[in-house]
Design a protein around this motif. Structure first.
Motif, PDB file in Angstrom:
ATOM      1  N   GLN A 103     -44.541  -0.222 -31.463  1.00 62.44           N
ATOM      2  CA  GLN A 103     -43.218   0.163 -31.943  1.00 62.44           C
ATOM      3  C   GLN A 103     -43.061   1.679 -32.006  1.00 62.44           C
ATOM      4  OE1 GLN A 103     -40.559  -2.012 -34.987  1.00 62.44           O
ATOM      5  NE2 GLN A 103     -41.778  -0.638 -36.265  1.00 62.44           N
ATOM      6  N   LEU A 104     -41.972   2.189 -31.388  1.00 63.40           N
ATOM      7  CA  LEU A 104     -41.669   3.616 -31.403  1.00 63.40           C
ATOM      8  C   LEU A 104     -40.552   3.944 -32.386  1.00 63.40           C
ATOM      9  CD1 LEU A 104     -41.600   4.300 -27.539  1.00 63.40           C
ATOM     10  CD2 LEU A 104     -43.551   4.450 -29.093  1.00 63.40           C
ATOM     11  N   PHE A 105     -39.524   3.089 -32.431  1.00 62.29           N
ATOM     12  CA  PHE A 105     -38.371   3.321 -33.300  1.00 62.29           C
ATOM     13  C   PHE A 105     -37.682   1.983 -33.523  1.00 62.29           C
ATOM     14  CE2 PHE A 105     -36.882   3.569 -28.967  1.00 62.29           C
ATOM     15  CZ  PHE A 105     -35.667   2.899 -28.977  1.00 62.29           C
ATOM     16  N   THR A 106     -36.772   1.936 -34.481  1.00 64.16           N
ATOM     17  CA  THR A 106     -35.992   0.733 -34.709  1.00 64.16           C
ATOM     18  C   THR A 106     -34.525   1.082 -34.863  1.00 64.16           C
ATOM     19  OG1 THR A 106     -35.947  -1.357 -35.941  1.00 64.16           O
ATOM     20  CG2 THR A 106     -36.140   0.643 -37.236  1.00 64.16           C
ATOM     21  N   VAL A 107     -33.685   0.172 -34.404  1.00 64.35           N
ATOM     22  CA  VAL A 107     -32.237   0.347 -34.430  1.00 64.35           C
ATOM     23  C   VAL A 107     -31.644  -0.629 -35.432  1.00 64.35           C
ATOM     24  CG1 VAL A 107     -30.104   0.172 -33.095  1.00 64.35           C
ATOM     25  CG2 VAL A 107     -32.178   1.058 -32.021  1.00 64.35           C
ATOM     26  N   ALA A 108     -30.769  -0.142 -36.290  1.00 67.57           N
ATOM     27  CA  ALA A 108     -30.012  -0.990 -37.206  1.00 67.57           C
ATOM     28  C   ALA A 108     -28.573  -1.018 -36.739  1.00 67.57           C
ATOM     29  CB  ALA A 108     -30.101  -0.452 -38.628  1.00 67.57           C
ATOM     30  N   ALA A 109     -28.075  -2.246 -36.509  1.00 63.01           N
ATOM     31  CA  ALA A 109     -26.709  -2.397 -35.996  1.00 63.01           C
ATOM     32  C   ALA A 109     -25.990  -3.513 -36.731  1.00 63.01           C
ATOM     33  CB  ALA A 109     -26.740  -2.655 -34.491  1.00 63.01           C
ATOM     34  N   HIS A 110     -24.689  -3.627 -36.459  1.00 58.51           N
ATOM     35  CA  HIS A 110     -23.892  -4.655 -37.125  1.00 58.51           C
ATOM     36  C   HIS A 110     -24.220  -6.058 -36.622  1.00 58.51           C
ATOM     37  CE1 HIS A 110     -21.556  -1.775 -39.326  1.00 58.51           C
ATOM     38  NE2 HIS A 110     -21.139  -1.160 -38.220  1.00 58.51           N
ATOM     39  N   SER A 111     -24.714  -6.159 -35.397  1.00 64.68           N
ATOM     40  CA  SER A 111     -25.066  -7.473 -34.855  1.00 64.68           C
ATOM     41  C   SER A 111     -26.386  -7.399 -34.103  1.00 64.68           C
ATOM     42  CB  SER A 111     -23.971  -7.992 -33.917  1.00 64.68           C
ATOM     43  OG  SER A 111     -24.001  -7.302 -32.675  1.00 64.68           O
ATOM     44  N   TYR A 112     -26.977  -8.558 -33.928  1.00 62.93           N
ATOM     45  CA  TYR A 112     -28.235  -8.678 -33.192  1.00 62.93           C
ATOM     46  C   TYR A 112     -28.054  -8.193 -31.751  1.00 62.93           C
ATOM     47  CZ  TYR A 112     -32.184 -11.226 -31.030  1.00 62.93           C
ATOM     48  OH  TYR A 112     -33.308 -11.582 -30.321  1.00 62.93           O
ATOM     49  N   GLU A 113     -26.952  -8.601 -31.118  1.00 58.08           N
ATOM     50  CA  GLU A 113     -26.711  -8.245 -29.721  1.00 58.08           C
ATOM     51  C   GLU A 113     -26.525  -6.738 -29.566  1.00 58.08           C
ATOM     52  OE1 GLU A 113     -25.173 -10.603 -31.420  1.00 58.08           O
ATOM     53  OE2 GLU A 113     -25.958 -12.416 -30.439  1.00 58.08           O
ATOM     54  N   GLN A 114     -25.808  -6.113 -30.502  1.00 55.72           N
ATOM     55  CA  GLN A 114     -25.603  -4.668 -30.425  1.00 55.72           C
ATOM     56  C   GLN A 114     -26.923  -3.911 -30.571  1.00 55.72           C
ATOM     57  OE1 GLN A 114     -22.722  -4.386 -33.594  1.00 55.72           O
ATOM     58  NE2 GLN A 114     -20.991  -4.164 -32.170  1.00 55.72           N
ATOM     59  N   ALA A 115     -27.776  -4.389 -31.473  1.00 56.06           N
ATOM     60  CA  ALA A 115     -29.079  -3.730 -31.649  1.00 56.06           C
ATOM     61  C   ALA A 115     -29.924  -3.864 -30.390  1.00 56.06           C
ATOM     62  CB  ALA A 115     -29.794  -4.350 -32.850  1.00 56.06           C
ATOM     63  N   GLN A 116     -29.925  -5.053 -29.782  1.00 56.77           N
ATOM     64  CA  GLN A 116     -30.713  -5.269 -28.568  1.00 56.77           C
ATOM     65  C   GLN A 116     -30.216  -4.385 -27.419  1.00 56.77           C
ATOM     66  OE1 GLN A 116     -33.440  -7.192 -27.820  1.00 56.77           O
ATOM     67  NE2 GLN A 116     -33.683  -7.677 -29.985  1.00 56.77           N
ATOM     68  N   ARG A 117     -28.896  -4.251 -27.284  1.00 60.10           N
ATOM     69  CA  ARG A 117     -28.359  -3.420 -26.200  1.00 60.10           C
ATOM     70  C   ARG A 117     -28.686  -1.942 -26.429  1.00 60.10           C
ATOM     71  NH1 ARG A 117     -23.909  -7.183 -26.110  1.00 60.10           N
ATOM     72  NH2 ARG A 117     -22.814  -5.983 -27.715  1.00 60.10           N
ATOM     73  N   ALA A 118     -28.605  -1.507 -27.667  1.00 54.69           N
ATOM     74  CA  ALA A 118     -28.832  -0.098 -27.970  1.00 54.69           C
ATOM     75  C   ALA A 118     -30.260   0.340 -27.656  1.00 54.69           C
ATOM     76  CB  ALA A 118     -28.505   0.176 -29.439  1.00 54.69           C
ATOM     77  N   VAL A 119     -31.216  -0.528 -27.955  1.00 58.39           N
ATOM     78  CA  VAL A 119     -32.627  -0.194 -27.742  1.00 58.39           C
ATOM     79  C   VAL A 119     -32.897   0.202 -26.289  1.00 58.39           C
ATOM     80  CG1 VAL A 119     -34.882  -1.313 -27.538  1.00 58.39           C
ATOM     81  CG2 VAL A 119     -33.630  -1.468 -29.656  1.00 58.39           C
ATOM     82  N   GLN A 120     -32.177  -0.428 -25.357  1.00 58.70           N
ATOM     83  CA  GLN A 120     -32.438  -0.190 -23.939  1.00 58.70           C
ATOM     84  C   GLN A 120     -32.041   1.216 -23.490  1.00 58.70           C
ATOM     85  OE1 GLN A 120     -34.096  -2.713 -22.628  1.00 58.70           O
ATOM     86  NE2 GLN A 120     -33.719  -3.814 -24.562  1.00 58.70           N
ATOM     87  N   LYS A 121     -31.307   1.945 -24.315  1.00 60.13           N
ATOM     88  CA  LYS A 121     -30.776   3.248 -23.905  1.00 60.13           C
ATOM     89  C   LYS A 121     -31.700   4.420 -24.246  1.00 60.13           C
ATOM     90  CE  LYS A 121     -26.068   1.483 -24.349  1.00 60.13           C
ATOM     91  NZ  LYS A 121     -24.739   1.644 -24.998  1.00 60.13           N
ATOM     92  N   ALA A 122     -32.847   4.145 -24.813  1.00 58.56           N
ATOM     93  CA  ALA A 122     -33.782   5.224 -25.155  1.00 58.56           C
ATOM     94  C   ALA A 122     -34.385   5.816 -23.889  1.00 58.56           C
ATOM     95  CB  ALA A 122     -34.892   4.692 -26.045  1.00 58.56           C
ATOM     96  N   VAL A 123     -34.651   7.104 -23.929  1.00 58.93           N
ATOM     97  CA  VAL A 123     -35.325   7.798 -22.833  1.00 58.93           C
ATOM     98  C   VAL A 123     -36.701   8.235 -23.336  1.00 58.93           C
ATOM     99  CG1 VAL A 123     -35.290   9.774 -21.261  1.00 58.93           C
ATOM    100  CG2 VAL A 123     -33.142   8.603 -21.884  1.00 58.93           C
ATOM    101  N   VAL A 124     -37.748   7.645 -22.744  1.00 58.15           N
ATOM    102  CA  VAL A 124     -39.116   7.920 -23.188  1.00 58.15           C
ATOM    103  C   VAL A 124     -39.945   8.324 -21.975  1.00 58.15           C
ATOM    104  CG1 VAL A 124     -41.085   7.091 -24.505  1.00 58.15           C
ATOM    105  CG2 VAL A 124     -38.812   6.105 -24.912  1.00 58.15           C
ATOM    106  N   GLU A 125     -40.672   9.409 -22.104  1.00 59.13           N
ATOM    107  CA  GLU A 125     -41.588   9.841 -21.050  1.00 59.13           C
ATOM    108  C   GLU A 125     -42.993   9.958 -21.631  1.00 59.13           C
ATOM    109  OE1 GLU A 125     -40.067  13.510 -19.563  1.00 59.13           O
ATOM    110  OE2 GLU A 125     -38.426  12.557 -18.449  1.00 59.13           O
ATOM    111  N   TYR A 126     -43.986   9.587 -20.816  1.00 59.09           N
ATOM    112  CA  TYR A 126     -45.379   9.562 -21.280  1.00 59.09           C
ATOM    113  C   TYR A 126     -46.258  10.417 -20.376  1.00 59.09           C
ATOM    114  CZ  TYR A 126     -43.628   5.247 -23.439  1.00 59.09           C
ATOM    115  OH  TYR A 126     -42.894   4.317 -24.125  1.00 59.09           O
ATOM    116  N   GLN A 127     -47.320  10.919 -20.965  1.00 61.84           N
ATOM    117  CA  GLN A 127     -48.439  11.473 -20.197  1.00 61.84           C
ATOM    118  C   GLN A 127     -49.567  10.459 -20.283  1.00 61.84           C
ATOM    119  OE1 GLN A 127     -49.895  15.302 -21.526  1.00 61.84           O
ATOM    120  NE2 GLN A 127     -51.907  14.915 -20.588  1.00 61.84           N
TER     121      GLN A 127
END
Length: 796
Positions: free
Chosen positions: A114-138
């Motif tokens: 787990q990197l972060f968590t999203v709190a939203a008004h609905s389950y579907e909104q939270a699931q959609r929001a998570v996909q928008k993160a930009v993460v880069e790794y070494q």
């Protein structure tokens, strides 16, 4: 056809029975089948509840270069986004040892962390929001396998060794080398997904005193309570955890539920709103721990009769990135590396391998199945080496008088297994069927049958001694109804029903008079997990203790009120009988209340006799052993490796059964679940450390079609010699290991291709592909022998 002893008649056709030893109906059975059983996700959500979804690592091991959450925060319906910096208290949620941060820091250590968590008004909104993160790794080097971890000596905890022998540290080595016969084998056992019907879920609500109330699907509510308090920086009494029921647990909800509850609690703390967090099935399978993979390596010396003279066993568990419960799991694998057999001078070594994969956790059997597979494979190999039937070799090595001390120093005080094996040998018609199987295989080149009879000896108690305790509350109301609250959790196994039967029996009333309520940490504190097959043993005794304290006060009152000796007071048939006088139980309770007699009490129980000294690796870690045996027959298609389990016979020891119907259901369910682990359930990972067996489409659990068409289950009639509740025995975990008989039967079928002179390797799960490989190995062995014979003839 199925034969379940005398309990074949459906429950609804029988007159109602109550009390101990009767097949009382599961307290939630009707609710389960009608959909009225309420799980966490069925609860009416509070107004304004927030729904969570979490963003997780896609890298097995690496440094986080970029974590851009701007698009996540701007997504529709998002209320807030939370990271490691928002945790007000302790970041670590490890159940025993540290190593499990609630949110990753600069480094990630498994795909799904787990990197972060999203709190939203609905389950579907939270699931959609998570996909928008930009993460880069070494990326960093990742250890993904047990063999790599062993080569690099990468362990989450120190290696532990158990050893027996009278002549010193090298006694096992001398015994192996002095034995007339020796062999070595390796078995790699893959893990298992819990695949409970109800996934990981929680609902956290704020309380008026600045604390939280947690509805959790957890086998260990006290651990959830403690971890939430630590993460929020609160005293434990500000947090209450509640569990009414789980839709299956199997160990997957012993430690894994804590992180969800803690994440939701952090959001609740900052927003002051109720928060629910449910993992979708795919994420549940990717991000939560599973049964440990195990690599076993065995070297054994044995006599010409197949009797073990000395043995060296190495067990290496794939623990994942953190310790979780791996210390106890690998320990139990080591404790059960003997299964039912006297090993003589022995060394058993347990490694806890660190890999950059999800941290593995408890699963029904808690390491014991892996230890048992290792020794059962060895017994099969000895039999093939000597040209004997494997059952003959197993019987020669069973614990018996004079050969009754385990490699960790506990003496086997009851020798039930020779009788259990003998009874099943006869009732399953083993030897006639063995002859028929051999004859069938002789005349059928394309289909091969296999037959195996394997025993189980399972130690019952938590190996962490302090966990062997439980508390309970019992109340009697003035209408004669009773309420019980205890430390155990209900996950479908019937614990609530059995405890209700215990309390009902104490007061001589029908079980319908007893209500068991949701497990809550503000009613019974400091609870142990419902695990280690100890739920009824611990909580049944605690509830009985509470009931007997109330009962003693009622007896003293009745003795005085009716002017009879105390021993003339009895509770039976919903009545209180005092000498020649009798009164309805409810009326007597009202009379006692009017005379200010206590009608409630707390009870407590601790398991006696148990101890284990880790330094010397000696002790008595188990209060008693549950025993059983199973005979399985399979048929294999040698062209495809596909197979079918045709018949299973089980004789299992549950002591004096509190509820035969529930016990038989546990035996059947445990066996089928174990059969799934050993045959069809294959956890698959890719080269980057990602779980690719993450849905029902690519992970096959057993279905009704996989249940053997002939499935005979009987209970072994023998009261527990130890003072357990009603002299019963645990039944939750031991039956799973009876399924080793199916795996051994598949090896037997493959061995028939080589005229039973060769024991082909067959690592669990024995999928059709692996069975086909074992058949090919057997054919290659025959070809190699033929070539060697031809060479000898040419030489002559």
């Amino acid at each position: 056809m199925r034969r379940i002893k005398e309990y074949q008649v459906p429950l609804r056709q029988r007159p109602p029975k109550t009390g101990l030893g009767k097949p009382a109906v599961h307290d939630s059975a009707v609710k389960h089948v009608t959909g009225r059983a309420r799980y966490v996700d069925d609860m009416i959500m509070p107004p304004g509840v927030l729904h969570l979804a979490s963003g997780a690592s896609t890298c097995a091991h690496g440094k986080i270069k970029t974590l851009d959450l701007a698009a996540v925060k701007a997504s529709d319906g998002v209320v807030a986004v939370f990271t490691r910096a928002d945790v007000p208290g302790d970041i670590d949620v490890g159940p025993v040892y540290a190593g499990d941060p609630l949110f990753a820091g600069d480094t990630v250590e498994f795909v799904g962390q787990q990197l972060f968590t999203v709190a939203a008004h609905s389950y579907e909104q939270a699931q959609r929001a998570v996909q928008k993160a930009v993460v880069e790794y070494q990326p960093l080097p990742a250890v993904l396998t047990v063999s790599t971890a062993l080569a690099q000596q990468a362990f989450v905890l120190p290696t532990h060794t158990m050893q027996s022998g009278a002549l010193g540290a090298d006694d096992y080595r001398r015994a192996i080398e002095a034995a007339p016969q020796r062999l070595c084998n390796d078995v790699y056992m893959k893990g298992q997904e819990h695949f409970y019907l109800e996934g990981q879920v929680c609902l956290v609500c704020p309380t008026e005193d600045g604390g939280v109330h947690v509805h959790t699907s957890s086998q260990h509510p006290t651990e959830v309570q403690k971890l939430v308090a630590q993460v929020l920086g609160l005293p434990i009494h500000r947090v209450q955890a509640e569990v009414r029921r789980m839709g299956g647990g199997f160990g997957g909800k012993e430690s894994q539920a804590g992180a969800l509850a803690c994440t939701a609690a952090v959001v609740c703390y900052h927003t002051g709103r109720a928060v629910t967090f449910r993992l979708p099935r795919r994420e549940d399978m990717e991000r939560t721990g599973k049964r440990h993979d195990f690599l076993s390596r065995v070297e054994v010396g044995f006599s010409e009769r197949g009797e073990i003279r000395g043995i060296d066993i190495c067990l290496a568990g794939k623990c994942g990135y953190s310790p979780d419960l791996s210390e106890g799991i690998v320990d139990r694998a080591m404790f059960h590396a003997d299964n039912a057999y006297y090993l003589g001078p022995a060394r058993v070594v347990g490694h806890r391998c660190k890999t950059h994969t999800v941290s593995n956790t408890a699963f029904r059997g808690f390491g014991a199945p892996q230890g048992m597979v290792a020794i059962e494979a060895t017994l099969d190999d000895i039999a093939r080496r000597l040209g004997e039937d494997p059952l003959t070799i197993r019987k020669r090595n069973l614990y018996r008088p004079g050969f009754n001390t385990t490699h960790y120093g506990q003496k086997i005080e009851q020798h039930l297994l020779p009788d259990i094996v003998g009874q099943l040998e006869n009732s399953s018609d083993y030897w006639r069927r063995r002859a028929a199987v051999t004859e069938f295989n002789r005349h059928n080149p394309f289909l091969k049958k296999g037959l195996a009879l394997t025993p189980v000896k399972f130690g019952v108690s938590f190996t962490a001694t302090h966990l062997n305790q439980a508390g309970a509350l019992v109340h009697i109301y003035t209408d004669g109804s009773l309420l019980v609250n205890h430390a155990g959790t209900e996950m479908g196994q019937g614990l609530y029903t059995k405890v209700a039967q215990v309390v009902a029996a104490e007061f001589g009333v029908g079980v319908e008079s007893v209500q068991v309520t949701a497990t809550r940490t503000d009613k019974v504190a400091n609870t142990s997990p419902t695990a280690a097959s100890s739920g009824t043993d611990l909580n049944g005794m605690a509830a009985r203790d509470a009931a007997r304290q109330i009962k003693q006060g009622l007896i003293e009152f009745a003795s005085t009120h009716f002017a009879v000796p105390a021993d003339a007071v009895r509770f039976a048939d919903n009545r209180v009988i005092a000498g020649t006088q009798a009164m309805a139980f409810a009326a007597f309770v009202r009379l006692a209340y009017l005379n200010r007699v206590a009608l409630w009490s707390s009870g407590f129980y601790t398991t006696p006799k148990i101890h284990y000294d880790r330094q010397s690796a000696k002790g008595r870690p188990f209060f008693y052993f549950a025993n059983g045996a199973a005979a399985a027959e399979v048929i294999v298609d040698t062209f495809t490796g596909e197979y079918r389990v045709e018949r299973v016979d089980i004789l299992h020891d549950v002591g004096r059964s509190i509820n035969p119907a529930i016990d038989i259901g546990q035996i059947e369910g445990g066996f089928v679940q174990g059969m799934g682990w050993l045959t069809t359930e294959e956890l698959m990972w890719d080269a980057q450390g990602r779980v690719i067996a993450n849905s029902p489409a690519n992970y096959k659990i057993p279905t009704a079609a996989d249940v053997p068409p002939v499935f005979n289950v009987a209970l072994y009639e023998s009261a527990n010699a130890e003072a357990t509740i009603f002299n019963s025995k645990a039944v939750g975990e031991p039956p799973l290991m009876l399924a080793i008989s199916v795996w051994s039967a598949l090896r037997d079928a493959c061995a028939s291709v080589a005229d039973y002179r060769f024991s082909p390797p067959l690592d669990p799960p024995a999928t059709p592909e692996r069975v086909l490989d074992a058949l090919d190995a057997a054919r290659a062995h025959v070809g190699g022998e033929a070539a060697a014979t031809a060479d000898r003839e040419v030489t002559k």
